[in-house]
Write an enzyme that holds these catalytic residues in place. Structure first.
Site, PDB file in Angstrom:
ATOM      1  N   GLU A   1       0.833  -1.207   0.000  1.00 45.41           N
ATOM      2  CA  GLU A   1       0.000   0.000   0.000  1.00 45.41           C
ATOM      3  C   GLU A   1       0.866   1.254   0.000  1.00 45.41           C
ATOM      4  O   GLU A   1       2.082   1.193   0.216  1.00 45.41           O
ATOM      5  CB  GLU A   1      -0.928   0.002   1.212  1.00 45.41           C
ATOM      6  CG  GLU A   1      -0.204   0.145   2.543  1.00 45.41           C
ATOM      7  CD  GLU A   1      -1.161   0.380   3.700  1.00 45.41           C
ATOM      8  OE1 GLU A   1      -1.476   1.556   3.935  1.00 45.41           O
ATOM      9  OE2 GLU A   1      -1.573  -0.593   4.349  1.00 45.41           O
TER      10      GLU A   1
ATOM     11  N   LYS B   1      -5.793  -3.336  13.863  1.00 47.94           N
ATOM     12  CA  LYS B   1      -5.205  -2.339  14.759  1.00 47.94           C
ATOM     13  C   LYS B   1      -5.834  -2.442  16.154  1.00 47.94           C
ATOM     14  O   LYS B   1      -7.048  -2.581  16.294  1.00 47.94           O
ATOM     15  CB  LYS B   1      -5.388  -0.941  14.183  1.00 47.94           C
ATOM     16  CG  LYS B   1      -4.622  -0.733  12.879  1.00 47.94           C
ATOM     17  CD  LYS B   1      -4.795   0.674  12.356  1.00 47.94           C
ATOM     18  CE  LYS B   1      -3.958   0.901  11.108  1.00 47.94           C
ATOM     19  NZ  LYS B   1      -4.477   0.220   9.910  1.00 47.94           N
TER      20      LYS B   1
END
EC number: 4.2.1.70
Length: 303
Positions: free
Chosen positions: A24, A158
């Site tokens: 990414e 996360k």
């Protein structure tokens, strides 16, 4: 319509059937300042190459999806201003308008699928946010995993998120969640979350075989490979969770919401850990790049 521009080494690798790993670009544009962002991106790409695969960092530039960036393009992206952070909802508009866009997990998966790249290595995926039962704040990464056939290597979701709800969402959507080399689902900065992963696999060959079987069965969507952060780099759950809770309380008190929440929380956690969270983040991304390259190699040789 052809909107893909391939870096020369990526084009050669795909033509030759060599392993390629998608990466990414939001870590470059929204993750850290220049020049550390470019240095980190180059280090991750070098780690992929060291493991025998070719890195393909994704970005939208000049109305094109760039599948792999040249040295000059990476430098330009690292210094660019007003870069859009793009996902499924806005990638088409970004391309059509000629803007520069950095790819999130969801957008990188879309670009990887278009380019014929089956493996993507990242840091951590998004997920169900705390309080989603009233805010409905759920990352676009999750439905992307349910519909786009790319194997995503991440250090779990996360730790600022609601991990039990994230796993429930993925289960309902039929996304395989594979813990690599352990039974627990990892929690980004920490190796353990206190939650058992639905699946465990201990080799890149097993993960590649599972991806091939999903394709043979005609099942939609990808796989999430939850790769725990290396022991020497982790911040234990007991240490990091009080910091996460403090940052969440500050965000609530300041009325921070929607897309502003995650950047705020990550910055505050960086400050509260005196930079250790970023060091751990870089270490886990490198670790995921290594595993991603191994999986891509297994897929390329049909292991």
């Amino acid at each position: 319509m052809d909107v893909l521009t391939f870096a020369p080494d990526v084009a050669r690798a795909l033509k030759d059937g060599a392993p390629v790993v998608a990466l990414e670009s939001t870590i470059i544009t929204h993750g850290m300042p220049f020049p550390q962002n470019v240095e980190t991106a180059r280090a991750v790409e070098a780690e992929v190459r060291a493991q025998g695969a070719v890195p393909a960092t994704m970005a939208v530039m000049g109305g094109r999806i760039h599948v792999g960036l040249t040295e000059g393009e990476l430098d330009a992206l690292g210094q660019a201003k007003d870069v859009a952070k793009i996902s499924r909802a806005d990638i088409a508009a970004c391309i059509a308008s000629g803007r520069t866009g950095a790819t999130t997990v969801a957008a990188t998966m879309i670009c990887a699928r278009l380019a014929g790249i089956p493996v993507f290595a990242t840091g951590g995926i998004g997920g169900v946010h705390r309080g989603a039962e009233t805010s409905f704040d759920i990352s676009a990464d999750l439905p992307e995993l349910a519909q786009t056939a790319v194997t995503v290597v991440a250090a779990g979701a996360k730790a600022i998120l609601d991990l039990p709800k994230t796993l429930e969402w993925l289960e309902t959507a039929g996304v395989p969640v594979i813990a690599y080399g352990q039974d627990q689902f990892p929690a980004f900065w920490s190796r353990e979350s206190g939650l058992k992963a639905p699946l465990r696999m201990d080799s890149a060959d097993q993960i590649a075989a599972a991806a091939r079987m999903r394709a043979a069965l005609g099942l939609p969507g990808g796989q999430l490979v939850a790769n725990p952060i290396p022991v020497e780099a982790e911040i234990s759950r007991a240490e990091i969770m009080p910091v996460v809770e403090a940052a969440l309380a500050e965000a609530a008190a300041q009325g921070i919401a929607a897309k502003a929440v995650t950047p705020f929380l990550l910055q505050r956690i960086f400050e509260l850990t005196e930079g250790r969270s970023l060091e751990a983040n870089i270490a886990l991304v490198m670790n995921n790049a290594r595993l991603g390259a191994a999986i891509a190699g297994a897929m390329a040789r049909g292991a």
